[in-house]
Design an enzyme around this catalytic site. Structure first.
Site, short mmCIF file in Angstrom:
data_model
loop_
_atom_site.label_atom_id
_atom_site.label_comp_id
_atom_site.label_asym_id
_atom_site.label_seq_id
_atom_site.Cartn_x
_atom_site.Cartn_y
_atom_site.Cartn_z
N LEU A 198 0.76 -1.28 -0.07
CA LEU A 198 0.08 -0.01 -0.02
C LEU A 198 0.97 1.18 -0.05
O LEU A 198 2.00 1.17 0.45
CB LEU A 198 -0.83 0.26 1.30
CG LEU A 198 -1.96 -0.81 1.25
CD1 LEU A 198 -2.74 -0.83 2.68
CD2 LEU A 198 -3.06 -0.95 0.28
N ASP A 199 0.45 2.32 -0.62
CA ASP A 199 1.16 3.64 -0.68
C ASP A 199 1.47 3.81 0.73
O ASP A 199 0.64 3.57 1.84
CB ASP A 199 0.34 4.81 -1.08
CG ASP A 199 0.31 4.48 -2.58
OD1 ASP A 199 0.79 3.88 -3.35
OD2 ASP A 199 -0.64 5.39 -3.28
N MET A 200 2.57 4.70 1.14
CA MET A 200 2.84 4.87 2.37
C MET A 200 1.70 5.69 3.14
O MET A 200 1.24 5.43 4.28
CB MET A 200 4.10 5.86 2.49
CG MET A 200 4.40 6.32 3.95
SD MET A 200 5.94 7.35 3.74
CE MET A 200 6.24 7.84 5.28
#
Length: 561
Positions: free
Chosen positions: A408-410
Site C-alpha cells: 500500500l502507498d505510505m
C-alpha cells in the site's frame, strides 16, 4: 496590480501582520506559508486582469490558439532596506517569450536573436533543409525503391525456384522407386546416375541464381549508398552541432547559491543518476526566482508554485492549486541553490516512529492480515527501514518466503496480506496474478460526484520528471481500471467504495483526481490534491481463497476516518 510590470520586486502588503517563517520552504513537500499564499493571491489577481500579454491558458472558451497551462512561482523576499516583497516567475516560456514584464528573467535567454543558440539553431535548420531536399529528390527515392524491388523480386524468385527444386526432387524419387521394379540392375544404376546429375544441375542453378541476385542487390545498394553519403555527412554534422550547442547552453546556465558559489548545469548533474541535464533544466520557476534573488541581494523568505490554466491530459494539475517543484530537473539544481539557507526539513526523510504493535486483524498457522497505519511504509525505503515488512520479519522469525503479497502507498492505511511460508505465498501470488483476489477501498473525496457508480479506465505510467508521481499516458501507460460506488455525501464530500481491477501505483489517487477521471481528488492527497491531516484512503476489505483450507475468506477492518 496595474504597476506589476514596472519592477521585478513587488511590494507585499502584509496588513494582517503575518509572522515570517523561521526556515525557508522545502520546495518538494510543503504547505504554502501564509505569506506565500498572500503573494500568490496578488499574482493571480494580476493574471486575471492583465493586458500585458496574450496566452491561452484554456480558461476562456472563446479564446483561440493552443491551450497551454502554466506553473507559476512566487518567492517572498526582503530587500536591503528590510522591505518585504515578492518575485514572480513562470516555467518555460510564456506567450512564446522568455521575458514578460514583472516576471524575473530566465537564467539564460535561448530566444536572444543575437545569441549563439539562435544562430546555431538557424544553422541546424539549414542543415535539416539540405537533408530534406536530398531525401526528397526523385533520384534518391528511385534508388531506395530499386533496392527494395530487387530484394522483393529476389525473394519471390528464390522461393519459386526452391519450390521447383522440391517438386523435381519428388518426381525423381517417384521415378527412382518405379524404376526399381521395371529395370535391370545395370540399367537402374545408369538411371540413378542420370537422376543424380539432374539434382546436381538444380543445385548449380540455385547457386548461380543466388550469386546473380545478390550481385543485383549489391549494385542497387551501392548506388543508393553513393547518394546516401552526403546525407550521412550532413546528419553527422547536425549531430555534432546539436551536441556542441547543448553543451554550450548547459555551460551558460550558471546558478548561484546563498553562499555566492556558482555551478553550471553540467557540474550540477554530473554526479546524479541522470549524468546529463534533462531537457528544460533550469527553465522552471524556482531556479529563476532563486537566481534573481541572489543576483539582487534579496533574502529568500518562503516560496510556493501553483498551476494556472486548464488541466492537462497527462498530469494531475488543477487551476490555482499549489504543487511542489519537479524532482528530475529541479532537485539537483535547487539542492545547490539552497546551500547556505536554513530550509525546512524534508518530512519524507524523517524517521517514522510508530511505537504501537501493528494491528493483526486475522491470523492462522499459514497467513495473517495486518492493518497498516497511514504514513507507515509497507517495505523499507531508501533511508527508512521501519515498515510492515521489517515488523513482520521480527514477528515471524521462522517464516519462509517473501512474506508480503502486496503493498500500500505510505499514506494509505488498511489490509495487507502476509504469507508465513513460501508455499502459501506462491498460492496467494497466483490468485493475485489471476486477479481472483478482490479488494475494496473506502475513500473520502474532496467534492460531490455527479454519478452514484461507474468505471474509470485511464492507463498510467510513472512521471519520469517527477517520481513517484504517475501520468495518464495512452501511448506508454499500462492499462488501469477502477470501479467505484458512492456510499454517502457528507458536507460536500463524497464517501465511496473503490474496487481496483488492476493494481497500478497511485491508481486510485490518479483516477480520482484526474480531469478525465472523477475530477475529485481524495481528501488529504498531498500529491494530486490538497494536503490535510491524512490521506483519506483505506484498504477496508479483501476476499481470497485460503491456500490450505480452500475456504473463501473475506476480511474487513474498520475505517479510521
Amino acid at each position: 496590480m496595474s504597476n506589476f510590470g514596472n519592477s521585478f520586486f513587488h511590494t507585499l502588503e502584509n496588513k494582517q501582520g503575518i509572522a515570517l517563517p523561521q526556515k525557508f520552504t522545502f520546495p518538494f513537500y510543503y504547505e504554502p506559508h501564509p505569506l506565500s499564499l498572500l503573494a500568490a493571491e496578488q499574482l493571480q489577481q494580476y493574471l486575471v486582469t492583465q493586458n500585458d500579454f496574450e496566452h491561452n491558458f484554456g480558461l476562456n472558451p472563446k479564446q483561440k490558439g493552443l491551450i497551454i497551462g502554466k506553473m507559476f512561482g512566487v518567492m517572498v523576499v526582503k530587500n536591503t532596506k528590510n522591505e518585504l516583497g515578492y518575485l514572480a516567475a513562470f516555467s518555460g516560456k510564456l506567450a512564446d517569450s522568455n521575458h514578460i514584464k514583472g516576471f524575473v528573467p530566465t537564467v539564460y535567454n535561448t530566444l536572444n536573436e543575437a545569441g549563439f543558440y539562435k544562430k546555431g539553431e538557424a544553422e541546424l535548420n539549414t542543415i535539416n533543409n539540405e537533408i530534406e531536399i536530398l531525401e526528397e529528390a526523385q533520384i534518391y527515392k528511385k534508388a531506395q525503391e530499386n533496392v527494395l524491388n530487387n530484394k522483393i523480386a529476389f525473394a519471390e524468385e528464390l522461393e519459386q525456384l526452391k519450390e521447383e527444386i522440391k517438386a523435381a526432387k519428388r518426381d525423381r524419387n517417384k521415378l527412382r522407386d518405379d524404376a526399381k521394379n521395371t529395370m535391370s540392375a545395370e540399367a537402374y544404376m545408369v538411371f540413378v546416375e542420370t537422376l543424380s546429375q539432374q539434382s546436381i544441375g538444380y543445385q548449380i542453378r540455385l547457386k548461380h541464381f543466388k550469386i546473380e541476385g545478390e550481385q543485383r542487390i549489391q549494385k542497387a545498394e551501392a548506388h543508393l549508398n553513393g547518394l546516401n553519403q552526403p546525407i550521412q555527412k550532413l546528419k553527422t554534422k547536425r549531430a555534432n552541432l546539436s551536441a556542441s550547442l547543448q553543451k554550450r547552453i548547459h555551460e551558460q546556465y550558471r546558478f548561484l547559491n546563498s553562499e555566492g558559489n556558482t555551478k553550471d548545469l553540467l557540474t550540477i548533474f554530473k554526479d546524479t543518476t541522470a549524468l546529463v541535464p534533462p531537457a528544460g533544466s533550469g527553465e522552471c520557476a524556482a531556479p529563476k526566482l532563486f537566481q534573481y534573488a541572489y543576483e539582487n541581494d534579496l533574502k529568500p523568505i518562503c516560496m510556493a508554485e501553483f498551476w494556472w490554466g486548464a488541466s492537462p491530459k497527462s498530469e494531475v494539475r488543477k487551476h490555482q492549486q499549489f504543487y511542489p517543484s519537479c524532482r528530475s530537473k529541479c532537485e539537483p539544481i535547487l539542492g545547490h541553490m539552497m546551500q547556505g539557507l536554513l530550509v525546512d526539513e524534508n518530512p519524507i526523510e524523517a524517521q517514522i516512529i510508530f511505537n504501537q504493535a501493528l494491528d493483526i486483524v486475522y491470523e492462522d498457522d499459514h497467513l495473517l492480515l495486518v492493518n497498516k497505519p497511514h504514513e507507515f511504509l509497507s517495505v523499507p525505503g531508501k533511508n527508512i527501514n521501519e515498515s510492515v515488512l521489517s515488523r513482520m520479519k521480527a514477528y515471524l522469525p521462522n517464516a519462509t518466503g517473501p512474506l508480503l503479497l502486496h503493498r500500500l502507498d505510505m499514506s494509505t492505511s488498511g489490509l495487507l496480506l502476509v504469507a508465513k511460508s513460501n508455499r502459501v505465498y506462491k498460492h496467494l501470488q497466483k490468485q493475485f496474478i489471476e486477479r481472483s483476489i478482490k479488494k475494496r477501498y473506502i475513500a473520502l473525496l474532496d467534492g460531490v460526484l455527479p454519478n452514484t457508480e461507474g468505471s474509470i479506465n485511464l492507463p498510467l505510467r510513472v512521471d519520469l520528471d517527477n517520481r513517484p508521481q504517475q501520468l495518464v499516458c495512452y501511448t506508454h501507460g499500462k492499462p488501469a481500471t477502477t470501479n467505484y460506488q458512492v456510499i454517502t455525501i457528507e458536507n460536500g464530500k463524497t464517501r465511496v467504495y473503490f474496487y481496483p481491477i488492476t493494481g497500478r501505483t497511485h491508481q486510485l489517487r490518479v483516477h480520482a483526481a484526474h480531469s478525465e477521471g472523477l475530477k475529485t481528488p481524495i481528501m488529504g492527497d498531498d500529491l494530486y490534491g490538497t494536503k490535510a491531516n491524512r490521506l483519506h484512503l483505506h484498504a477496508e476489505s479483501i476476499t481470497f481463497m485460503h491456500p490450505i483450507t480452500k475456504e473463501v475468506l473475506t476480511v474487513r477492518c474498520e475505517v479510521p476516518f
